[in-house]
Design a protein around this motif. Structure first.
Motif, PDB file in Angstrom:
ATOM      1  N   VAL A  37       0.854  -1.188   0.000  1.00  0.00           N
ATOM      2  CA  VAL A  37       0.000   0.000   0.000  1.00  0.00           C
ATOM      3  C   VAL A  37       0.886   1.232   0.000  1.00  0.00           C
ATOM      4  O   VAL A  37       1.982   1.231   0.560  1.00  0.00           O
ATOM      5  CB  VAL A  37      -0.979   0.054   1.202  1.00  0.00           C
ATOM      6  N   ASN A  38       0.377   2.300  -0.623  1.00  0.00           N
ATOM      7  CA  ASN A  38       1.102   3.564  -0.619  1.00  0.00           C
ATOM      8  C   ASN A  38       0.650   4.403   0.577  1.00  0.00           C
ATOM      9  O   ASN A  38      -0.208   3.972   1.356  1.00  0.00           O
ATOM     10  CB  ASN A  38       0.914   4.305  -1.944  1.00  0.00           C
ATOM     11  N   TYR A  39       1.194   5.588   0.713  1.00  0.00           N
ATOM     12  CA  TYR A  39       0.876   6.416   1.881  1.00  0.00           C
ATOM     13  C   TYR A  39      -0.613   6.759   1.952  1.00  0.00           C
ATOM     14  O   TYR A  39      -1.216   6.692   3.019  1.00  0.00           O
ATOM     15  CB  TYR A  39       1.714   7.706   1.897  1.00  0.00           C
ATOM     16  N   LYS A  40      -1.206   7.114   0.830  1.00  0.00           N
ATOM     17  CA  LYS A  40      -2.623   7.494   0.830  1.00  0.00           C
ATOM     18  C   LYS A  40      -3.485   6.324   1.306  1.00  0.00           C
ATOM     19  O   LYS A  40      -4.395   6.499   2.115  1.00  0.00           O
ATOM     20  CB  LYS A  40      -3.045   7.956  -0.563  1.00  0.00           C
ATOM     21  N   GLU A  41      -3.204   5.136   0.793  1.00  0.00           N
ATOM     22  CA  GLU A  41      -3.960   3.952   1.205  1.00  0.00           C
ATOM     23  C   GLU A  41      -3.718   3.646   2.682  1.00  0.00           C
ATOM     24  O   GLU A  41      -4.650   3.304   3.418  1.00  0.00           O
ATOM     25  CB  GLU A  41      -3.549   2.752   0.345  1.00  0.00           C
TER      26      GLU A  41
END
Length: 161
Positions: A37-41
């Motif tokens: 997952v990326n930061y936003k997720e």
């Protein structure tokens, strides 16, 4: 002598059920199903768990876990964050934020089909019969949408009684 530095958070151990619930949620937010997952997720995921942190704190947590500096973390890295920062506080706002995390367009409601997928596939999974029974409360007018603010209030009232 007084120590001005903040104490490190206490590490928490999770049981198998909690880990499985976290993994289900992680998979839900891992849109491309690549195990990352990326930061936003990650930020949305933490909010879905009802965790209240400033964006700067979340950014620091994510950066610390992202050892490869790739802008992505895997499930094991996510659990390490939870071991140190997860709080078991529960409030109406937490419950409401859990629903809001799935309302990507900020409409104030969730589509019945999306809600069914969440309730039957993640966390404490419901059976078809349990879902049908639950929908009598979640969508009393049978509109096909779940107005989650009213639902969160009903659930919270029930839980604190």
């Amino acid at each position: 002598m007084e120590d001005d530095e903040e104490e490190a958070p206490q590490r928490r151990e999770f049981n198998k059920k909690e880990i499985a619930d976290f993994q289900d949620a992680f998979k839900l937010f891992d849109r491309d199903q690549d195990g990352l997952v990326n930061y936003k997720e990650f930020s949305t995921l933490m909010k879905a768990f009802g965790q209240k942190y400033e964006d700067l704190d979340l950014s620091d947590m994510f950066t610390e876990a992202d050892e490869a500096d790739s802008g992505l973390i895997n499930f094991e890295q996510f659990v390490k964050i939870l071991e140190y920062y997860y709080r078991e506080e529960f409030s109406l706002e937490d419950l409401l934020n859990s629903f809001k995390a799935f309302d990507k367009d900020n409409l104030g409601y969730l589509d019945r089909a999306d809600f069914k997928e969440i309730m039957m596939d993640y966390g404490d999974k419901m059976t078809e019969g349990e879902f049908v029974d639950f929908m009598a409360t979640a969508d009393p007018s049978n509109e096909g949408i779940i107005r989650y603010e009213a639902l969160a209030n009903a659930i919270y009232s029930f839980l604190i009684e």
